[in-house]
Enzyme design. Sequence first.
Site, short mmCIF file in Angstrom:
data_model
loop_
_atom_site.label_atom_id
_atom_site.label_comp_id
_atom_site.label_asym_id
_atom_site.label_seq_id
_atom_site.Cartn_x
_atom_site.Cartn_y
_atom_site.Cartn_z
N LYS A 122 1.77 2.24 -5.00
CA LYS A 122 2.33 1.70 -6.25
C LYS A 122 1.42 2.04 -7.44
O LYS A 122 1.89 2.41 -8.50
CB LYS A 122 2.50 0.18 -6.14
CG LYS A 122 3.48 -0.24 -5.06
CD LYS A 122 3.57 -1.75 -4.91
CE LYS A 122 2.32 -2.40 -4.35
NZ LYS A 122 1.99 -2.06 -2.95
N ASP A 131 2.36 14.79 1.64
CA ASP A 131 1.34 15.75 2.08
C ASP A 131 0.64 15.33 3.38
O ASP A 131 0.13 16.17 4.12
CB ASP A 131 0.28 15.93 0.97
CG ASP A 131 -0.33 14.59 0.57
OD1 ASP A 131 0.42 13.74 0.05
OD2 ASP A 131 -1.54 14.38 0.79
N GLN A 150 1.92 -6.02 -3.24
CA GLN A 150 2.38 -6.12 -1.85
C GLN A 150 3.67 -5.31 -1.67
O GLN A 150 3.85 -4.33 -2.38
CB GLN A 150 2.58 -7.59 -1.44
CG GLN A 150 1.29 -8.37 -1.27
CD GLN A 150 0.68 -8.86 -2.57
OE1 GLN A 150 1.35 -9.49 -3.37
NE2 GLN A 150 -0.59 -8.59 -2.79
N LYS A 175 2.86 10.30 -0.45
CA LYS A 175 2.07 10.78 0.70
C LYS A 175 2.83 11.74 1.61
O LYS A 175 2.59 11.77 2.82
CB LYS A 175 1.50 9.57 1.46
CG LYS A 175 0.65 8.67 0.56
CD LYS A 175 -0.15 7.64 1.29
CE LYS A 175 -1.61 8.02 1.39
NZ LYS A 175 -2.51 6.91 1.73
N ALA A 202 -4.09 -7.89 -3.74
CA ALA A 202 -3.61 -6.53 -4.01
C ALA A 202 -4.79 -5.58 -4.24
O ALA A 202 -5.83 -5.97 -4.74
CB ALA A 202 -2.73 -6.53 -5.26
N GLY A 203 -4.58 -4.32 -3.86
CA GLY A 203 -5.55 -3.27 -4.17
C GLY A 203 -4.75 -2.04 -4.55
O GLY A 203 -4.12 -1.43 -3.69
N HIS A 204 -4.71 -1.72 -5.82
CA HIS A 204 -3.91 -0.59 -6.31
C HIS A 204 -4.84 0.52 -6.78
O HIS A 204 -5.68 0.29 -7.65
CB HIS A 204 -3.00 -1.04 -7.46
CG HIS A 204 -1.98 -2.06 -7.04
ND1 HIS A 204 -1.11 -2.65 -7.91
CD2 HIS A 204 -1.72 -2.59 -5.81
CE1 HIS A 204 -0.34 -3.50 -7.26
NE2 HIS A 204 -0.69 -3.49 -5.98
N ASP A 236 0.81 -1.22 0.00
CA ASP A 236 0.00 0.00 0.00
C ASP A 236 0.84 1.27 0.00
O ASP A 236 0.41 2.32 0.52
CB ASP A 236 -0.96 0.02 1.21
CG ASP A 236 -1.90 -1.16 1.19
OD1 ASP A 236 -2.29 -1.59 0.10
OD2 ASP A 236 -2.24 -1.66 2.28
P1 GDP Z 1 -0.80 0.38 -3.53
O1 GDP Z 1 -1.40 -0.90 -3.07
O2 GDP Z 1 0.66 0.45 -3.25
O3 GDP Z 1 -1.11 0.70 -4.95
O4 GDP Z 1 -1.46 1.52 -2.64
P2 GDP Z 1 -3.04 1.69 -2.31
O5 GDP Z 1 -3.73 2.14 -3.52
O6 GDP Z 1 -3.55 0.48 -1.63
O7 GDP Z 1 -2.98 2.81 -1.19
C1 GDP Z 1 -2.43 4.06 -1.43
C2 GDP Z 1 -3.51 5.12 -1.19
O8 GDP Z 1 -2.90 6.39 -1.10
C3 GDP Z 1 -4.51 5.25 -2.32
O9 GDP Z 1 -5.74 5.60 -1.78
C4 GDP Z 1 -3.95 6.38 -3.18
O10 GDP Z 1 -4.95 7.06 -3.91
C5 GDP Z 1 -3.37 7.27 -2.12
N1 GDP Z 1 -2.19 8.05 -2.52
C6 GDP Z 1 -1.17 7.70 -3.36
N2 GDP Z 1 -0.24 8.65 -3.38
C7 GDP Z 1 -0.66 9.63 -2.54
C8 GDP Z 1 -0.10 10.88 -2.10
O11 GDP Z 1 1.00 11.27 -2.49
N3 GDP Z 1 -0.84 11.60 -1.21
C9 GDP Z 1 -2.04 11.20 -0.74
N4 GDP Z 1 -2.67 11.94 0.13
N5 GDP Z 1 -2.60 10.03 -1.14
C10 GDP Z 1 -1.91 9.25 -2.01
P1 IMO Z 2 -0.99 -4.17 -2.22
O1 IMO Z 2 -0.54 -4.75 -3.54
C1 IMO Z 2 -1.04 -4.58 2.12
C2 IMO Z 2 -1.05 -8.66 3.72
C3 IMO Z 2 -2.28 -9.12 4.47
C4 IMO Z 2 -1.64 -10.08 5.46
C5 IMO Z 2 -0.54 -10.74 4.64
C6 IMO Z 2 -0.92 -12.09 4.02
O2 IMO Z 2 -2.26 -3.43 -2.30
O3 IMO Z 2 0.13 -3.43 -1.58
P2 IMO Z 2 -2.50 -12.78 1.99
O4 IMO Z 2 -3.95 -12.55 1.75
O5 IMO Z 2 -1.61 -12.22 0.93
O6 IMO Z 2 -2.17 -14.21 2.27
O7 IMO Z 2 -2.17 -11.98 3.36
O8 IMO Z 2 -0.25 -9.82 3.59
N1 IMO Z 2 -1.30 -8.14 2.35
C7 IMO Z 2 -1.25 -6.86 2.02
N2 IMO Z 2 -1.06 -5.76 2.78
N3 IMO Z 2 -1.19 -4.44 0.79
C8 IMO Z 2 -1.34 -5.54 0.00
O9 IMO Z 2 -1.35 -5.48 -1.34
C9 IMO Z 2 -1.43 -6.82 0.62
N4 IMO Z 2 -1.61 -8.08 0.16
C10 IMO Z 2 -1.52 -8.87 1.22
O10 IMO Z 2 -2.91 -8.04 5.12
O11 IMO Z 2 -1.01 -9.37 6.49
MG MG Z 3 -2.94 -1.57 -1.83
#
Ligand code: GDP
Ligand code: IMO
Ligand code: MG
Length: 424
Positions: A16, A333, A224, A331, A39-41, A13
């Site tokens: 990415k 900010d 991840q 992040k 994953a959640g991007h 998170d």
């Molecule tokens: P990922 O899994 O690495 O792609 O990250 P996630 O999408 O799960 O979580 C990152 C969160 O931070 C998302 O809600 C993005 O929209 C948000 N985000 C990314 N870059 C920035 C930033 O520079 N500032 C702020 N405030 N939010 C950001």
């Molecule tokens: P992105 O790509 C944050 C964590 C889970 C748990 C551990 C194992 O969005 O960064 P799993 O379901 O993979 O067997 O869980 O890994 N985890 C993540 N934490 N971001 C992710 O993906 C994750 N994918 C798995 O919370 O601790």
């Molecule tokens: Mg994520």
Amino acid sequence: MANIVLVGAQWGDEGKGKIIDFLTEKSDYVVRFQGGSNAGHTVRVGAERFVLHQIPSGIIRNHIICVIANGVVLDPEELIHEIGNLKKRKIRVDGRLFVSDQAHVIMPYHKLFDRLAEQENEKRKIGTTQRGIGPCYADKAARLGIRVGDFLDIPVFKQRLKQVLDAKNKVLKFIYRHPTLSYTDILKRCLAYRKRLLGYTRNTPQLLHDAVHKRKRILLEGAQGTFLDVDHGTYPYVTSSNSSVGGAITGTGMGLRDVHKVIGVVKAYTTRVGEGPFPTEMEPAMLRKVRDWGEEFGATTGRPRRCGWFDAVLTRQAARVNGLDSIAVTKLDVLDNLKEIKICTTYKYHGRTLRDLPSHVEVLKQCRPVFRTVKGWHSSTSQITKFRDLPKLAQQYLRVLEKLVETPIEIVSVGSSRSQTIVL
Ligand code: GDP
Ligand code: IMO
Ligand code: MG
């Protein structure tokens, strides 16, 4: 033009999705090489927000070819759902998305076993996303997996499913005392997935070799983060794949020489979802503030993320494990309102100073962070587009991180939109 691997350099998170979306302006292919729907991007384009789980974040830009490569564990039901959602939002998917015939399939029993294992023993709980990731990779290693390509030949698939399901049902019945699963039901579901997915299925190593040959610009999108890597992470509190750079090679079939650059994404602080040690975790009042400002809730499960200060011991280790050429700091900010900011420079372990990350999780659990406290800039950075226009204290903060991580900063993100990105 360079082919780039982008990895998370903390516990996932890191942002990415946002950085991938930014970089794809100058890419031709975006490839997911490990993980699955855990994953959640998140990608924000104007007022629209997309959350991608299995489909590479490059899908949002119309010129990109997206590949789900062999290292991914594919949940067909989720993928069909994800494709449907994108189409509803007028994103063209057909002809732009290809799925490896070597990718392993997440079957209904994988999700069930993930849930049962987590429920079984509260003390051993990992806090997984319950998407069946661990059980599917376990079957892959145990040579009990079903791959996307197995769907192609129906009689062979039926036989394979029967064999595997017999084995799974024994475990369900005799170990978990759980009702068994019906072969006919699962077969029916799989044949429906087959119909929907056949058109996307390809020999992706070959497809990528062709792209390399044609000098296409390929971006390999990690899911991840490094410390969720099954080898280099805080084992056993990890996911079940290689989310660090090595996974990009085994997970795609691309040669090491075909990768030219590795970028690590880090937050200006640290977060973690699920169980496991977290030396720099904030005390509750500060944690709540940062979670609130950073909107730190899981993009896949909605769980509140644990928040902590920037951990340079951890991130320096990520720089080494991945051979990072540069880092993208996101992040920034979120720290705008703080009067003081802490940075963890070393750990204390039973009176000893540790500069490097211990390899054993039980040692890490007992490490206490040693912080350097710096002054916050206490003003908004979210509209700033040049490094030199950032408040001096913010510049200094970033320079300290860079020095501690021993890796140059290439990108700074000050908001979730494309325009809120500073290139150094
Ligand atoms: P990922 O899994 O690495 O792609 O990250 P996630 O999408 O799960 O979580 C990152 C969160 O931070 C998302 O809600 C993005 O929209 C948000 N985000 C990314 N870059 C920035 C930033 O520079 N500032 C702020 N405030 N939010 C950001
Ligand atoms: P992105 O790509 C944050 C964590 C889970 C748990 C551990 C194992 O969005 O960064 P799993 O379901 O993979 O067997 O869980 O890994 N985890 C993540 N934490 N971001 C992710 O993906 C994750 N994918 C798995 O919370 O601790
Ligand atoms: Mg994520």
